[in-house]
Design a protein around this motif. Structure first.
Motif, PDB file in Angstrom:
ATOM      1  N   UNK A  21       2.637   5.409  -0.700  1.00  0.00           N
ATOM      2  CA  UNK A  21       2.374   6.759  -1.155  1.00  0.00           C
ATOM      3  C   UNK A  21       1.913   7.628   0.007  1.00  0.00           C
ATOM      4  N   UNK A  22       2.291   8.893  -0.045  1.00  0.00           N
ATOM      5  CA  UNK A  22       1.954   9.850   1.008  1.00  0.00           C
ATOM      6  C   UNK A  22       0.433   9.909   1.175  1.00  0.00           C
ATOM      7  N   UNK A  23      -0.051   9.504   2.345  1.00  0.00           N
ATOM      8  CA  UNK A  23      -1.506   9.414   2.499  1.00  0.00           C
ATOM      9  C   UNK A  23      -2.167  10.781   2.528  1.00  0.00           C
ATOM     10  N   UNK A  24      -1.438  11.821   2.961  1.00  0.00           N
ATOM     11  CA  UNK A  24      -2.003  13.166   2.924  1.00  0.00           C
ATOM     12  C   UNK A  24      -2.262  13.608   1.487  1.00  0.00           C
ATOM     13  N   UNK A  25      -1.287  13.362   0.600  1.00  0.00           N
ATOM     14  CA  UNK A  25      -1.463  13.699  -0.809  1.00  0.00           C
ATOM     15  C   UNK A  25      -2.518  12.800  -1.438  1.00  0.00           C
ATOM     16  N   UNK A  26      -2.487  11.509  -1.104  1.00  0.00           N
ATOM     17  CA  UNK A  26      -3.450  10.570  -1.689  1.00  0.00           C
ATOM     18  C   UNK A  26      -4.882  10.926  -1.316  1.00  0.00           C
ATOM     19  N   UNK A  27      -5.128  11.312  -0.051  1.00  0.00           N
ATOM     20  CA  UNK A  27      -6.479  11.759   0.339  1.00  0.00           C
ATOM     21  C   UNK A  27      -6.966  12.852  -0.604  1.00  0.00           C
ATOM     22  N   UNK A  28      -6.129  13.846  -0.804  1.00  0.00           N
ATOM     23  CA  UNK A  28      -6.521  15.009  -1.593  1.00  0.00           C
ATOM     24  C   UNK A  28      -6.668  14.656  -3.065  1.00  0.00           C
ATOM     25  N   UNK A  29      -5.759  13.825  -3.568  1.00  0.00           N
ATOM     26  CA  UNK A  29      -5.850  13.417  -4.969  1.00  0.00           C
ATOM     27  C   UNK A  29      -7.117  12.611  -5.226  1.00  0.00           C
ATOM     28  N   UNK A  47      -3.023   1.582  -1.193  1.00  0.00           N
ATOM     29  CA  UNK A  47      -3.652   2.582  -0.337  1.00  0.00           C
ATOM     30  C   UNK A  47      -3.830   2.025   1.074  1.00  0.00           C
ATOM     31  N   UNK A  48      -3.539   2.848   2.074  1.00  0.00           N
ATOM     32  CA  UNK A  48      -3.770   2.461   3.456  1.00  0.00           C
ATOM     33  C   UNK A  48      -5.234   2.586   3.823  1.00  0.00           C
ATOM     34  N   UNK A  49      -5.563   2.168   5.046  1.00  0.00           N
ATOM     35  CA  UNK A  49      -6.952   2.158   5.488  1.00  0.00           C
ATOM     36  C   UNK A  49      -7.565   3.550   5.484  1.00  0.00           C
ATOM     37  N   UNK A  68      -6.652  -1.236 -10.344  1.00  0.00           N
ATOM     38  CA  UNK A  68      -5.879  -2.137 -11.194  1.00  0.00           C
ATOM     39  C   UNK A  68      -4.491  -2.270 -10.609  1.00  0.00           C
ATOM     40  N   UNK A  69      -4.225  -3.406  -9.967  1.00  0.00           N
ATOM     41  CA  UNK A  69      -2.980  -3.598  -9.231  1.00  0.00           C
ATOM     42  C   UNK A  69      -2.828  -2.451  -8.240  1.00  0.00           C
ATOM     43  N   UNK A  70      -1.838  -1.579  -8.425  1.00  0.00           N
ATOM     44  CA  UNK A  70      -1.665  -0.461  -7.508  1.00  0.00           C
ATOM     45  C   UNK A  70      -1.955   0.873  -8.197  1.00  0.00           C
ATOM     46  N   UNK A  71      -2.850   0.807  -9.186  1.00  0.00           N
ATOM     47  CA  UNK A  71      -3.314   2.017  -9.862  1.00  0.00           C
ATOM     48  C   UNK A  71      -4.813   2.164  -9.621  1.00  0.00           C
ATOM     49  N   UNK A 429      -3.165   1.563   8.687  1.00  0.00           N
ATOM     50  CA  UNK A 429      -3.692   2.897   8.429  1.00  0.00           C
ATOM     51  C   UNK A 429      -2.768   3.683   7.513  1.00  0.00           C
ATOM     52  N   UNK A 430      -1.460   3.565   7.721  1.00  0.00           N
ATOM     53  CA  UNK A 430      -0.528   4.381   6.953  1.00  0.00           C
ATOM     54  C   UNK A 430       0.583   3.580   6.280  1.00  0.00           C
ATOM     55  N   UNK A 431       0.914   2.383   6.800  1.00  0.00           N
ATOM     56  CA  UNK A 431       2.080   1.647   6.295  1.00  0.00           C
ATOM     57  C   UNK A 431       1.731   0.157   6.282  1.00  0.00           C
ATOM     58  N   UNK A 432       0.888  -0.271   5.332  1.00  0.00           N
ATOM     59  CA  UNK A 432       0.418  -1.658   5.332  1.00  0.00           C
ATOM     60  C   UNK A 432       1.538  -2.699   5.274  1.00  0.00           C
ATOM     61  N   UNK A 433       2.685  -2.347   4.678  1.00  0.00           N
ATOM     62  CA  UNK A 433       3.775  -3.316   4.516  1.00  0.00           C
ATOM     63  C   UNK A 433       4.942  -3.010   5.451  1.00  0.00           C
ATOM     64  N   UNK A 434       4.653  -2.412   6.582  1.00  0.00           N
ATOM     65  CA  UNK A 434       5.710  -2.025   7.517  1.00  0.00           C
ATOM     66  C   UNK A 434       6.542  -3.227   7.955  1.00  0.00           C
ATOM     67  N   UNK A 435       5.880  -4.300   8.381  1.00  0.00           N
ATOM     68  CA  UNK A 435       6.618  -5.462   8.884  1.00  0.00           C
ATOM     69  C   UNK A 435       7.474  -6.063   7.773  1.00  0.00           C
ATOM     70  N   UNK A 436       6.902  -6.226   6.587  1.00  0.00           N
ATOM     71  CA  UNK A 436       7.664  -6.783   5.476  1.00  0.00           C
ATOM     72  C   UNK A 436       8.843  -5.920   5.088  1.00  0.00           C
TER      73      UNK A 436
END
Length: 454
Positions: A21-29, A47-49, A68-71, A429-436
């Motif tokens: 999820x867009x971390x800029x939007x998530x910060x604000x939300x 959520x990233x770091x 709850x999971x990813x909520x 920080x922004x893409x926890x699953x980048x490698x995967x």
């Protein structure tokens, strides 16, 4: 620390994947959910770091949250429901957390100290402190010995002096900054008069879109934004949002698809806010292969799927107003430039020197390590493309900068041997699953400790 070992690509990148999820939007939300009255629900992936720093700050001030999971469920307590934290609030590596919090904490009747990691402690904070002081806030920082008139964290904020109300503000920003603009607008929720902000260029407008969706009396014309404090009810309703995918994260996958022959990659449900899609415009100008498929809106934010494929690229240029809409994507734009015909110019981007690292200097070193000729300039780079043949395998020091690390991984796919990207932990920080995600598309990347152990 973690190193990534990237092996040369042996086959096309293919597949359909999501991004965080867009971390800029998530910060604000996250922040607005804590200021709302009642339970809000935020979905959109792990959520990233950086986002966790904002969430931890709310918890430190008495806001109850449940994952709850990813909520994420947040029990908001209203604009004046925050309580004094028992210790300094650690913003980690997140400049967004520190600057947005400053706008909210400027209006509180208790004092707060905001701290961060070594990188964040070097970042300029007078740009957010000054407008908040002009409307009556109390905010101080550590004097920066290298920059006259500048302050850095730790920031000491509040308590708000008598009569405990912020005043009206009309402010012309010297530098376009969504973080500073957002801090001013958030402080405007507490003011007894209107807030006017004028930017030199239009920066990302996620805060404005969310506030409008929540019924805040806000209007904008071009680079001028007005928040009518006196007609605001003083209450934010609870809300539900599925955060769109981060276009900055998607850009690494989109660019990788351009550079690896015969690749076809789809990135699902990405935010298509026009203040964030500058890289896609530059990519098209360079002859890139990219189709945007609209999929509706989420609380005022347009979303869609991105379909990217391999392309024969020509030189491009980034400058002027487009920089504000591409500022986080400059490292991966450098990877595009490295494989384009001709010389790509990046100008008017001096702001990159005060990000998580000096990204201009860092990307110049990265490009040269891969055998790409470039000229470092005060406000950008001139990159001479090397469209044919393999790049030189490199050993990259990322400096803990997530975007430098990910851009280096993409370049590593084009090298003549394994590339090592050191100090890559901050990718979380922004893409926890980048490698995967890269592996799912067909890239070979191995994770090792800095001592060389898998």
């Amino acid at each position: 620390m973690t190193d990534l070992v990237v092996f040369p690509s042996e086959r096309p990148l293919t597949g359909s994947v999501p991004v965080p999820g867009d971390k800029s939007i998530a910060h604000r939300a996250i922040l607005l959910s804590g200021l709302a009255e009642g339970q809000s629900r935020i979905e959109g992936g792990a959520l990233g770091a950086d986002n966790m720093s904002t969430l931890a700050a709310l918890r430190a001030m008495g806001i109850t949250t449940e994952e709850q999971n990813e909520m994420l469920l947040v029990e908001g307590k209203g604009l004046y429901g925050l309580r004094a934290p028992s210790a300094p609030i650690d913003c980690g590596n997140s400049g967004t957390t520190m600057r947005l919090l400053a706008g909210v904490l400027a209006a509180q009747r208790f004092a707060t100290v905001l701290v961060g990691d070594e990188s964040l402690t070097r970042r300029p904070m007078e740009r957010v402190a000054r407008p908040l002081r002009l409307r009556g806030a109390r905010i101080e920082g550590k004097l920066d010995p290298k920059r006259v008139g500048e302050i850095t964290a730790p920031l000491q904020i509040g308590p708000l002096p008598e009569p405990n109300v912020l005043g009206p503000l009309e402010y012309e920003m010297p530098v376009a900054s969504a973080q500073v603009k957002s801090a001013i607008l958030l402080s405007g929720l507490y003011a007894d008069g209107p807030t006017y902000v004028r930017e030199p260029l239009v920066s990302r407008d996620h805060t404005e879109r969310l506030l409008l969706a929540l019924g805040v009396p806000l209007s904008s014309v071009g680079a001028i934004i007005q928040l009518d404090g006196p007609s605001f009810s003083g209450k934010l309703p609870p809300f539900s949002i599925t955060v769109p995918g981060d276009p900055s994260s998607a850009s690494f996958l989109v660019v990788a698809a351009q550079l690896i022959p015969q690749s076809r990659v789809t990135v699902r449900r990405v935010g298509l806010n026009p203040t964030r899609t500058g890289l896609f415009e530059v990519l098209r100008d360079m002859g890139g292969s990219l189709v945007l498929e609209p999929k509706g809106e989420e609380m005022g934010e347009p979303i869609g799927d991105l379909h990217a494929g391999a392309a024969d690229l020509r030189q491009g240029r980034l400058g002027g107003e487009l920089v504000a809409r591409t500022i986080d994507e400059v490292p991966i734009l450098c990877a595009l430039a490295a494989r384009a015909h001709g010389t790509t110019l990046i100008e008017d981007a001096a702001e990159l020197r005060v990000k998580e690292s000096d990204r201009i200097a860092m990307m110049a070193r990265v490009l040269r390590a891969f055998g790409v000729t470039c000229e470092e300039r005060p406000d950008g780079l001139a990159v001479e493309g090397k469209p044919e043949g393999k790049l030189k395998a490199a050993d990259i020091e990322s400096g803990g900068d997530h975007r430098i690390a990910m851009a280096s991984c993409v370049l590593g796919l084009l090298a003549d041997g394994p590339t090592r990207v050191r100090d890559a932990d901050n990718i979380a920080t922004s893409f926890p699953r980048f490698v995967g995600t890269m592996r799912a598309l067909g890239a070979r990347i191995e994770v090792e400790s800095s001592g060389g152990t898998p």
